[in-house]
Write an enzyme that holds these catalytic residues in place. Structure first.
Site, PDB file in Angstrom:
ATOM      1  N   GLN A 194     -43.679 -61.253  -4.526  1.00  0.00           N
ATOM      2  CA  GLN A 194     -43.528 -60.223  -5.565  1.00  0.00           C
ATOM      3  C   GLN A 194     -42.823 -59.019  -4.968  1.00  0.00           C
ATOM      4  O   GLN A 194     -42.487 -58.080  -5.689  1.00  0.00           O
ATOM      5  CB  GLN A 194     -44.909 -59.783  -6.075  1.00  0.00           C
ATOM      6  CG  GLN A 194     -45.718 -60.898  -6.706  1.00  0.00           C
ATOM      7  CD  GLN A 194     -47.177 -60.483  -6.874  1.00  0.00           C
ATOM      8  OE1 GLN A 194     -47.553 -59.907  -7.882  1.00  0.00           O
ATOM      9  NE2 GLN A 194     -48.001 -60.770  -5.881  1.00  0.00           N
ATOM     10  N   HIS A 221     -39.839 -60.820  -8.486  1.00  0.00           N
ATOM     11  CA  HIS A 221     -39.681 -59.489  -9.086  1.00  0.00           C
ATOM     12  C   HIS A 221     -38.354 -58.827  -8.697  1.00  0.00           C
ATOM     13  O   HIS A 221     -38.209 -57.609  -8.834  1.00  0.00           O
ATOM     14  CB  HIS A 221     -40.859 -58.582  -8.686  1.00  0.00           C
ATOM     15  CG  HIS A 221     -42.157 -58.961  -9.351  1.00  0.00           C
ATOM     16  ND1 HIS A 221     -43.375 -58.459  -8.979  1.00  0.00           N
ATOM     17  CD2 HIS A 221     -42.403 -59.800 -10.403  1.00  0.00           C
ATOM     18  CE1 HIS A 221     -44.328 -58.977  -9.751  1.00  0.00           C
ATOM     19  NE2 HIS A 221     -43.758 -59.788 -10.615  1.00  0.00           N
ATOM     20  N   CYS A 277     -22.961 -56.850 -18.355  1.00  0.00           N
ATOM     21  CA  CYS A 277     -22.407 -58.202 -18.170  1.00  0.00           C
ATOM     22  C   CYS A 277     -23.244 -59.079 -17.245  1.00  0.00           C
ATOM     23  O   CYS A 277     -22.904 -60.237 -17.015  1.00  0.00           O
ATOM     24  CB  CYS A 277     -20.963 -58.131 -17.685  1.00  0.00           C
ATOM     25  SG  CYS A 277     -20.808 -57.632 -15.944  1.00  0.00           S
ATOM     26  N   THR A 337     -52.082 -59.444  -2.185  1.00  0.00           N
ATOM     27  CA  THR A 337     -51.782 -59.077  -3.573  1.00  0.00           C
ATOM     28  C   THR A 337     -53.090 -58.861  -4.324  1.00  0.00           C
ATOM     29  O   THR A 337     -54.054 -59.593  -4.122  1.00  0.00           O
ATOM     30  CB  THR A 337     -50.899 -60.139  -4.273  1.00  0.00           C
ATOM     31  OG1 THR A 337     -50.729 -59.767  -5.649  1.00  0.00           O
ATOM     32  CG2 THR A 337     -51.461 -61.545  -4.171  1.00  0.00           C
TER      33      THR A 337
END
Ligand code: OAD
Length: 231
Positions: free
Chosen positions: A88, A106, A117, A173
């Site tokens: 992440q 991420h 674009c 995490t």
């Protein structure tokens, strides 16, 4: 050897000097995430958002991989089974430690994206709202980061690997942000063993089969050593 899927979060880079988000003094205690990490915040004030990510980029570029990144890099190159390292984190410390095939769900602070674009290129150290896209010249360049409300990258590939994994490991995490927070359930449902490595166990006891506690730079090399010794 069985397949391993690893998910890393900000805790793996903490000992490299990069701040986490939700710990005491973390980024989301100092910044309003709705202003700096949403498409709406960017539309309101692109300069504020660029300033925030310019600081993150400088911080990341000036830091070095720690022993946890190095051990995980060893795992990606020496383990004889499949290893998918999903992060992440938007820093490039896994790559700078020598890891191969890192999946940045991420996005990456070192990459720029044109909102018009969708061309991507290597970000300069300092981005500015007036920068022009090198492809279409629109002045709508943004860091190539997944913001809240946007779909993380590479989800099909990650879910396929989770469903085939024998072991899922979440490292550093908090498990508060979906869809990453749900990876443990996908892997467990498909029959994988699950392991958490964190400074302290995250809430929801019993969600992982095993928990190893300690700073990533100590706990991760010790765990990788046991995996490579068994392989
Ligand atoms: P958090 O800040 O939510 O959680 C960091 C976790 O790392 C906590 O569980 C800490 O206990 C743990 N930790 C801290 N220091 C550690 C150390 N030295 N060793 C091991 N563990 C340690 O960060 P994330 O879970 O990565 O997304 O946050 C997930 C997402 O929320 C981020 O990718 C970011 C953020 O908003 C976006 O910006 C889209």
């Amino acid at each position: 050897m069985g397949g391993i899927v690893i998910l890393t979060g900000a805790g793996v880079s903490a000992e490299s000097g990069l701040g986490t988000f939700r710990d005491k003094g973390g980024l989301w205690t100092r910044y309003d995430l709705t202003e700096v990490a949403t498409p709406e915040g960017f539309a309101r004030n692109p300069r504020l958002v660029h300033d925030f990510y310019n600081a993150r980029r400088a911080n990341a570029l000036d830091s070095s991989p720690n022993a946890a990144h190095q051990a995980l890099a060893q795992l990606t190159t020496r383990y004889t089974g499949e290893v998918l390292l999903v992060t992440q984190n938007i820093d490039d410390l896994h790559e700078r430690a020598g890891a191969t095939g890192v999946v940045h769900m991420h996005g990456e602070i070192t990459r720029a994206l044109c909102a018009v674009c969708e061309t991507r290129w290597d970000a300069p150290r300092v981005m500015d709202p007036d920068d022009a896209c090198p492809s279409c010249a629109a002045r709508a360049t943004r860091p190539d980061i997944v913001w809240f409300g946007e779909m993380p990258y590479h989800m099909d590939r990650i879910v396929t690997a989770l469903e085939a994994a024998d072991l899922f490991v979440a490292i550093g995490t908090s498990g508060e942000v979906y869809p990453a927070a749900g990876f443990v359930d996908i892997a467990a449902e498909a029959g994988a063993e699950t392991l958490e490595i964190n400074l302290e166990p995250t809430p929801a006891p019993g969600r992982f089969d095993r928990v190893l506690t300690g700073p990533a730079a100590v706990a991760v090399p010790a765990w990788v050593e046991t995996v490579l010794a068994e392989a």
